[in-house]
Motif scaffolding. Structure first.
Motif, PDB file in Angstrom:
ATOM      1  N   ARG A  69       0.798  -1.230   0.000  1.00 31.09           N
ATOM      2  CA  ARG A  69       0.000   0.000   0.000  1.00 31.09           C
ATOM      3  C   ARG A  69       0.828   1.275   0.000  1.00 31.09           C
ATOM      4  N   GLU A  70       2.130   1.158   0.133  1.00 31.23           N
ATOM      5  CA  GLU A  70       2.993   2.346   0.257  1.00 31.23           C
ATOM      6  C   GLU A  70       3.382   2.831  -1.142  1.00 31.23           C
ATOM      7  N   TRP A  71       2.393   3.319  -1.871  1.00 30.99           N
ATOM      8  CA  TRP A  71       2.552   3.598  -3.298  1.00 30.99           C
ATOM      9  C   TRP A  71       3.611   4.657  -3.603  1.00 30.99           C
ATOM     10  N   TRP A 124      -3.937  -2.931   1.364  1.00 28.40           N
ATOM     11  CA  TRP A 124      -3.237  -4.205   1.539  1.00 28.40           C
ATOM     12  C   TRP A 124      -1.748  -3.957   1.769  1.00 28.40           C
ATOM     13  N   ARG A 125      -1.140  -4.715   2.675  1.00 30.60           N
ATOM     14  CA  ARG A 125       0.264  -4.529   3.056  1.00 30.60           C
ATOM     15  C   ARG A 125       1.160  -5.697   2.630  1.00 30.60           C
ATOM     16  N   LYS A 126       0.681  -6.912   2.859  1.00 30.97           N
ATOM     17  CA  LYS A 126       1.547  -8.094   2.793  1.00 30.97           C
ATOM     18  C   LYS A 126       1.663  -8.624   1.362  1.00 30.97           C
ATOM     19  N   LEU A 141       6.537  -9.301   4.181  1.00 27.97           N
ATOM     20  CA  LEU A 141       7.865  -9.626   3.647  1.00 27.97           C
ATOM     21  C   LEU A 141       8.968  -8.941   4.450  1.00 27.97           C
ATOM     22  N   ASN A 142       8.625  -7.849   5.128  1.00 29.69           N
ATOM     23  CA  ASN A 142       9.626  -7.179   5.957  1.00 29.69           C
ATOM     24  C   ASN A 142       9.682  -7.748   7.380  1.00 29.69           C
ATOM     25  N   ARG A 143       9.159  -8.946   7.552  1.00 28.56           N
ATOM     26  CA  ARG A 143       9.351  -9.726   8.781  1.00 28.56           C
ATOM     27  C   ARG A 143       9.867 -11.121   8.443  1.00 28.56           C
ATOM     28  N   ASN A 144      10.168 -11.355   7.192  1.00 28.77           N
ATOM     29  CA  ASN A 144      10.458 -12.707   6.701  1.00 28.77           C
ATOM     30  C   ASN A 144      11.943 -12.947   6.425  1.00 28.77           C
ATOM     31  N   ILE A 194      12.826   1.498   0.751  1.00 25.10           N
ATOM     32  CA  ILE A 194      11.958   2.679   0.799  1.00 25.10           C
ATOM     33  C   ILE A 194      10.525   2.283   1.163  1.00 25.10           C
ATOM     34  N   HIS A 195      10.014   2.926   2.198  1.00 26.60           N
ATOM     35  CA  HIS A 195       8.657   2.704   2.716  1.00 26.60           C
ATOM     36  C   HIS A 195       7.932   4.041   2.865  1.00 26.60           C
ATOM     37  N   SER A 196       6.686   3.956   3.298  1.00 26.86           N
ATOM     38  CA  SER A 196       5.988   5.105   3.864  1.00 26.86           C
ATOM     39  C   SER A 196       5.095   4.558   4.970  1.00 26.86           C
ATOM     40  N   HIS A 197       4.596   5.338   5.933  1.00 29.79           N
ATOM     41  CA  HIS A 197       4.851   6.760   6.008  1.00 29.79           C
ATOM     42  C   HIS A 197       5.449   7.067   7.372  1.00 29.79           C
ATOM     43  N   SER A 241      17.798   4.845  15.354  1.00 31.32           N
ATOM     44  CA  SER A 241      17.685   3.414  15.177  1.00 31.32           C
ATOM     45  C   SER A 241      16.211   3.048  15.279  1.00 31.32           C
ATOM     46  N   SER A 242      15.868   2.033  14.527  1.00 32.69           N
ATOM     47  CA  SER A 242      14.477   1.663  14.322  1.00 32.69           C
ATOM     48  C   SER A 242      13.745   1.409  15.626  1.00 32.69           C
ATOM     49  N   ILE A 243      14.353   0.640  16.492  1.00 32.81           N
ATOM     50  CA  ILE A 243      13.674   0.265  17.735  1.00 32.81           C
ATOM     51  C   ILE A 243      13.505   1.485  18.643  1.00 32.81           C
ATOM     52  N   LEU A 246      10.936   4.104  16.183  1.00 29.81           N
ATOM     53  CA  LEU A 246       9.683   3.613  15.605  1.00 29.81           C
ATOM     54  C   LEU A 246       9.107   2.540  16.522  1.00 29.81           C
ATOM     55  N   TYR A 247       9.454   1.301  16.285  1.00 26.47           N
ATOM     56  CA  TYR A 247       9.005   0.213  17.153  1.00 26.47           C
ATOM     57  C   TYR A 247       9.869  -1.003  16.876  1.00 26.47           C
ATOM     58  N   ALA A 248       9.709  -2.027  17.687  1.00 29.02           N
ATOM     59  CA  ALA A 248      10.508  -3.245  17.512  1.00 29.02           C
ATOM     60  C   ALA A 248      10.014  -4.018  16.289  1.00 29.02           C
ATOM     61  N   THR A 249      10.962  -4.536  15.542  1.00 25.31           N
ATOM     62  CA  THR A 249      10.652  -5.413  14.402  1.00 25.31           C
ATOM     63  C   THR A 249      11.767  -6.440  14.297  1.00 25.31           C
ATOM     64  N   SER A 250      11.404  -7.656  13.931  1.00 30.20           N
ATOM     65  CA  SER A 250      12.427  -8.659  13.614  1.00 30.20           C
ATOM     66  C   SER A 250      12.212  -9.123  12.182  1.00 30.20           C
ATOM     67  N   GLY A 251      13.272  -9.672  11.594  1.00 29.04           N
ATOM     68  CA  GLY A 251      13.155 -10.189  10.227  1.00 29.04           C
ATOM     69  C   GLY A 251      13.074  -9.126   9.153  1.00 29.04           C
ATOM     70  N   SER A 252      13.535  -7.903   9.429  1.00 22.27           N
ATOM     71  CA  SER A 252      13.476  -6.860   8.398  1.00 22.27           C
ATOM     72  C   SER A 252      14.689  -6.954   7.474  1.00 22.27           C
ATOM     73  N   SER A 253      14.481  -6.506   6.255  1.00 23.61           N
ATOM     74  CA  SER A 253      15.565  -6.589   5.270  1.00 23.61           C
ATOM     75  C   SER A 253      16.747  -5.723   5.679  1.00 23.61           C
ATOM     76  N   ARG A 254      16.443  -4.561   6.255  1.00 28.06           N
ATOM     77  CA  ARG A 254      17.531  -3.644   6.622  1.00 28.06           C
ATOM     78  C   ARG A 254      18.453  -4.246   7.677  1.00 28.06           C
ATOM     79  N   ASP A 255      17.865  -4.843   8.708  1.00 28.94           N
ATOM     80  CA  ASP A 255      18.697  -5.448   9.758  1.00 28.94           C
ATOM     81  C   ASP A 255      19.481  -6.644   9.210  1.00 28.94           C
ATOM     82  N   PHE A 268      13.957   4.160   4.688  1.00 26.41           N
ATOM     83  CA  PHE A 268      13.294   5.462   4.605  1.00 26.41           C
ATOM     84  C   PHE A 268      11.795   5.269   4.795  1.00 26.41           C
ATOM     85  N   GLU A 269      11.216   6.077   5.640  1.00 25.98           N
ATOM     86  CA  GLU A 269       9.755   6.189   5.706  1.00 25.98           C
ATOM     87  C   GLU A 269       9.402   7.565   5.148  1.00 25.98           C
ATOM     88  N   LEU A 270       8.842   7.578   3.941  1.00 28.41           N
ATOM     89  CA  LEU A 270       8.573   8.848   3.257  1.00 28.41           C
ATOM     90  C   LEU A 270       7.329   9.530   3.821  1.00 28.41           C
TER      91      LEU A 270
HETATM   92  O1  0X9 Z   1       6.768  -2.006  10.034  1.00 25.69           O
HETATM   93  C1  0X9 Z   1       7.554  -1.901   9.097  1.00 25.69           C
HETATM   94  O2  0X9 Z   1       7.993  -2.860   8.465  1.00 25.69           O
HETATM   95  C2  0X9 Z   1       8.027  -0.531   8.678  1.00 25.69           C
HETATM   96  N1  0X9 Z   1       7.023   0.459   8.869  1.00 25.69           N
HETATM   97  S1  0X9 Z   1       5.800   0.522   7.811  1.00 25.69           S
HETATM   98  O3  0X9 Z   1       4.837   1.483   8.311  1.00 25.69           O
HETATM   99  N2  0X9 Z   1       6.330   1.088   6.440  1.00 25.69           N
HETATM  100  O4  0X9 Z   1       5.275  -0.778   7.629  1.00 25.69           O
HETATM  101  C3  0X9 Z   1       9.195  -0.163   9.547  1.00 25.69           C
HETATM  102  C4  0X9 Z   1      10.382  -0.889   9.153  1.00 25.69           C
HETATM  103  C5  0X9 Z   1      11.515  -0.421   9.935  1.00 25.69           C
HETATM  104  N3  0X9 Z   1      12.443  -1.430  10.005  1.00 25.69           N
HETATM  105  C6  0X9 Z   1      12.657  -2.060  11.150  1.00 25.69           C
HETATM  106  N4  0X9 Z   1      12.106  -1.597  12.242  1.00 25.69           N
HETATM  107  N5  0X9 Z   1      13.413  -3.108  11.116  1.00 25.69           N
END
Ligand code: 0X9
Ligand code: ZN
Length: 314
Positions: A69-71, A124-126, A141-144, A194-197, A241-243, A246-255, A268-270
């Motif tokens: 959905r992050e067009w 839709w996100r996933k 996919l950004n948790r996989n 690259i993400h939003s928002h 730093s993301s955590i 923003l919030y905690a996430t595992s399995g992200s591509s960046r990490d 980036f969150e645009l």
């Molecule tokens: O939740 C996400 O995957 C990202 N935010 S979004 O609103 N675009 O869905 C944040 C990803 C940041 N990356 C990590 N926290 N690892």
């Protein structure tokens, strides 16, 4: 290509056509490469922008649209490609970067989800993989990715927005990206996703409070990028730093990218800051892309300098 409206959102069919036009018009610098197939059997391609040169070059990776959905994200990847290609001959800043850097751009990572967000559900996100005998759909996919998989900020319930998949890298889209990045990792200097928002520049990590070894320079490069971004149209971004921010996430591509050894890895969150959220009006595409371009170029200038004129990031 001249008439392609970069200030509009485009359905996937148009983005495929755009990639073909770009490759045909700029044959001397652009090649299109197959990455793999999506769950619904659509081909994934990235564009490689590379100037012939005798230098040993480093790679800049940028993907857009891992979340359907992050067009604005795919819109930015397309904008970035156009800016580079329209300016590399006359603009000394871009010419310099291309002497030692190759750009690998994946305009839409989550193609199945992106199409679904156009046809059926704008929010839709996933991805669109089927689970539990077709009772729920889509993996985040950004948790996989294979980094602290599903330990925090992710769900094992396939009905959830942050469903991490059935195992690390269970999804064809993350497999395709992981194996390409893995095979080139020694040469990849910078990984941008690259993400939003939210108007954020995020650095590792999302899964732990620990800081990467080059945290100081990641913050410094990120803050300079945010300053360059703000100078364009006055938009405020936060860097951290993301955590932490923003919030905690595992399995992200960046990490994952940082932990396999890619020194500069950012999310980036645009735009925007929540007024329109994921449904950013087309009237804001141009300004968003212009300012983001300044931030990305600032990062590229910095990583170029740091890599070739110091030993800190080798
Ligand atoms: O939740 C996400 O995957 C990202 N935010 S979004 O609103 N675009 O869905 C944040 C990803 C940041 N990356 C990590 N926290 N690892
Ligand atoms: Zn996202």
């Amino acid at each position: 290509v001249e008439t392609y409206p970069y200030n509009r959102y485009h359905p996937m069919g148009e983005i495929y056509q755009w990639m073909n036009l770009i490759r045909e018009k700029y044959t001397e610098v652009v090649t299109q490469h197959f990455l793999g197939m999506t769950y619904e059997a659509r081909p994934m391609y990235y564009l490689k922008i590379s100037q012939p040169s005798s230098n040993h070059k480093k790679i800049i990776w940028m993907d857009c649209g891992i979340h359907a959905r992050e067009w604005i994200a795919p819109a930015f990847c397309q904008w970035f490609v156009r800016e580079i290609l329209q300016n590399y001959q006359d603009n000394s800043r871009i010419r310099r970067l291309l002497k030692k850097l190759d750009f690998y751009i994946l305009p839409v990572l989550n193609i199945d989800g992106y199409i679904y967000s156009w046809t059926t559900d704008r929010l839709w996100r996933k991805s669109r993989s089927s689970h539990n005998n077709g009772t729920c759909f889509g993996t985040d996919l950004n948790r996989n990715f294979n980094v602290s998989w599903c330990s925090i900020g992710a769900s094992k319930n396939c009905a959830d927005l942050t469903f991490c998949g059935t195992e690390p890298v269970s999804e064809p889209e993350t497999k395709a990206v992981s194996s390409l990045i893995e095979s080139k990792k020694k040469d990849i200097l910078c990984f941008l996703t690259i993400h939003s928002h939210g108007q954020l520049i995020l650095l590792p990590y999302g899964y732990t409070q620990n800081k990467p070894s080059n945290y100081g320079e990641l913050i410094q490069v990120g803050q300079k990028a945010a300053n360059a971004l703000k100078a364009k149209h006055g938009t405020n971004y936060r860097v951290g730093s993301s955590i932490d921010i923003l919030y905690a996430t595992s399995g992200s591509s960046r990490d994952w990218a940082r932990d396999i050894g890619i020194p500069f890895s950012y999310t980036f969150e645009l735009r925007d800051n929540g007024t329109y959220g994921f449904v950013l009006p087309e009237a804001q595409i141009q300004a968003t892309c212009e300012e983001t371009m300044e931030a990305v170029l600032s990062i590229l200038d910095d990583v170029y300098e740091k890599y070739w004129y110091s030993n800190s990031a080798g």
